[in-house]
Design an enzyme around this catalytic site. Structure first.
Site, short mmCIF file in Angstrom:
data_model
loop_
_atom_site.label_atom_id
_atom_site.label_comp_id
_atom_site.label_asym_id
_atom_site.label_seq_id
_atom_site.Cartn_x
_atom_site.Cartn_y
_atom_site.Cartn_z
N GLY A 240 5.77 51.50 20.16
CA GLY A 240 6.55 50.30 19.86
C GLY A 240 5.89 49.27 18.97
N PRO A 275 2.09 55.49 19.68
CA PRO A 275 2.58 54.81 18.48
C PRO A 275 3.25 55.78 17.51
CG PRO A 275 0.25 55.25 18.25
CD PRO A 275 0.64 55.72 19.63
N ARG A 277 5.94 54.43 14.55
CA ARG A 277 6.16 53.61 13.37
C ARG A 277 4.87 52.97 12.85
NH1 ARG A 277 11.11 51.19 12.78
NH2 ARG A 277 11.45 51.45 15.01
N TYR A 317 20.85 50.38 11.92
CA TYR A 317 20.27 49.21 12.60
C TYR A 317 20.32 47.95 11.74
CZ TYR A 317 17.52 53.06 14.80
OH TYR A 317 17.08 54.20 15.40
N CYS A 344 30.72 58.97 1.04
CA CYS A 344 32.03 58.34 1.20
C CYS A 344 32.11 57.57 2.51
CB CYS A 344 33.11 59.41 1.13
SG CYS A 344 32.96 60.35 -0.37
N GLU A 345 31.33 56.52 2.63
CA GLU A 345 31.32 55.64 3.79
C GLU A 345 30.93 54.26 3.30
OE1 GLU A 345 31.72 56.25 7.10
OE2 GLU A 345 31.71 58.44 7.10
N TYR A 373 11.03 57.46 10.83
CA TYR A 373 12.48 57.52 11.07
C TYR A 373 13.25 57.61 9.76
CZ TYR A 373 10.62 56.01 15.55
OH TYR A 373 9.87 55.91 16.69
C1 PLP Z 1 10.21 56.74 20.04
C2 PLP Z 1 9.16 56.68 21.08
C3 PLP Z 1 7.87 56.25 20.77
C4 PLP Z 1 7.47 55.73 19.40
O1 PLP Z 1 8.02 54.49 19.15
P1 PLP Z 1 7.51 53.61 17.90
O2 PLP Z 1 8.31 52.37 18.01
O3 PLP Z 1 7.79 54.36 16.66
O4 PLP Z 1 6.07 53.35 18.10
C5 PLP Z 1 6.92 56.32 21.76
N1 PLP Z 1 7.21 56.76 23.01
C6 PLP Z 1 8.46 57.15 23.35
C7 PLP Z 1 8.72 57.63 24.72
C8 PLP Z 1 9.47 57.13 22.40
O5 PLP Z 1 10.70 57.49 22.75
#
Ligand code: PLP
Length: 418
Positions: A240, A275, A277, A317, A344-345, A373
């Site tokens: 996250g 991690p 992203r 998003y 076409c959206e 992603y």
């Molecule tokens: C998607 C996910 C992550 C990675 O999330 P990021 O925001 O990209 O760091 C880590 N753990 C779980 C369980 C996830 O579903």
């Protein structure tokens, strides 16, 4: 590495290779990734946590190309997977199964069997029936199912609602009361090894406080669970960590590690992290060619050859991606336009009313922060073959996934017997 993508001689380069040169060979749309950026980001985090035993498990769903997985595996990373398919990818990349953790709310019996036979480090269990199925499969195989239980700490990560996962109403994890019951049930199952506790509160989290709040709650529960006679080894705090897309000021790896240091340093558990992203987001760009410039009386559209099927984050998003031209020899002249794809959206856009350097038909644009992603969420909508992926290392580059062709898309389709 400051940034994987830099302007040299008035044009964008990935590491030391000209983006234009790559695209002349491989065409557009193309994802281009910097190998050294993945490694540097992994090491930044790895070193920040050197004060505690830990294993960083890169989230494979973020960017799952086997060359990317191998790059990170060689750097020492573990892996967080969410499907049997991802398990097969990391095995193909030569990853040690004892560095793999398996998350997700809907693991099937086949996936569980494959993971147990492979010998992964643990499953992150998200419900009672899932634990029972893992126990059953493990027993049938005459093996043990190692599990961590995912607890929902009910904190607000202060991010987009679609990527919030640790609130009480989320489909992920268990509230603490049910989690404690499940720990107890797991303790009584002879084919289950309870090894850890996990949380994952959301994505693109830029502050340290949601982690601090969640970990503080978890520490109380860890103490309770240990008192029940359960010997935990791993505390997995999920992924996250946020990145810069626009003008965010995310905590650095060092700031994050220091903010939670007093909480975890003397816990006696191996710290796990997932991690995605953070490692991959700014390792890649999507390069696309301008097909047409269309002008309405009130609006200008830059129509490019990449679309929402290649990078869906803006549509899905309302995510911001910085967009610029590969050629930077523009004397500062800019234009305001919607940057859209051919699909076409109405939702097929990369940016709306965006100020970008003046572009002409046939020119290349760069959609930044597309390493996470991007390709992994790509689809074939409108029968569009998925883009090529290229990895750069210093002054070398290599195609790591060939562009799809229409034959591949149609393969497997057939007319009914009647
Ligand atoms: C998607 C996910 C992550 C990675 O999330 P990021 O925001 O990209 O760091 C880590 N753990 C779980 C369980 C996830 O579903």
């Amino acid at each position: 590495m400051e940034s994987a993508f830099q302007v040299k001689n008035n044009e964008y380069h990935c590491e030391n290779v000209s983006v234009k040169e790559i695209v002349q060979k491989v065409g557009t749309p193309a994802f281009i990734y910097s190998q050294n950026y993945f490694v540097d980001r992994f090491k930044e985090l790895d070193e920040a946590f050197s004060y505690v035993p830990h294993l960083i498990c890169y989230s494979v769903k973020t960017n799952s190309n086997i060359a990317v997985c191998k790059t990170l595996s060689d750097a020492g990373s573990g892996f967080d997977i969410v499907s049997g398919g991802e398990l097969q990818r990391v095995l193909k990349a030569g990853v040690d199964p004892q560095k793999v953790v398996f998350a997700g709310v809907g693991k099937t019996e086949d996936e569980i069997e494959l993971a147990i036979n492979t010998g992964i480090l643990f499953f992150t269990v998200e419900s009672e029936p899932e634990l029972r199925l893992i126990a059953q499969v493990a027993e049938r195989l005459g093996k043990k199912g190692p599990v961590a239980i995912r607890v929902n700490p009910d904190v607000d990560p202060q991010t987009h609602k679609y990527i919030t996962t640790g609130k009480a109403e989320s489909k992920f994890g268990l509230d603490i009361d049910r989690a404690k019951q499940l720990f107890n049930e797991a303790k009584g199952l002879s084919s289950i090894d309870v090894v850890g506790i996990q949380m994952h509160i959301g994505s693109q989290i830029t502050k340290t406080s949601p982690y601090v709040d969640a970990i503080k709650k978890m520490l109380v529960w860890i103490e309770d669970i240990r008192t029940q006679g359960i010997d935990l080894k791993y505390f997995d705090i999920g992924g996250g960590l946020g990145i810069v897309y626009e003008e965010e000021q995310p905590a650095t790896a060092a700031e994050f590690a220091e903010a939670i240091r007093p909480l975890i340093e003397d816990l006696g558990l191996t710290l796990m992290m997932e991690p995605g992203r953070f490692i991959a987001g700014n390792a890649g760009v999507l390069v696309s060619k301008v097909i047409y410039i269309k002008e309405n009386p009130t609006k200008k559209f830059v129509i490019v050859d990449a679309a929402m099927n290649d990078l869906i984050r803006p549509s899905l998003y309302e995510a911001y991606h910085e967009i610029t031209t590969v050629d930077q020899n523009k004397n500062g002249s800019e234009m305001v336009a919607d940057i859209v794809g051919p699909i076409c959206e109405t939702g097929d856009f990369f940016a709306k009313a965006r100020s970008i350097p003046v572009v002409e038909e046939g020119e290349l644009i760069l959609v930044k922060s597309a390493g996470a992603y991007g390709f992994t969420m790509a689809s074939n909508y409108n029968t569009r073959p998925r883009a090529v992926e290229v990895l750069v290392n210093g002054d070398k580059y290599s195609v790591i996934k060939e562009r799809e062709n229409v034959d591949q898309l149609i393969a497997g389709e057939k007319f009914p017997e009647w």
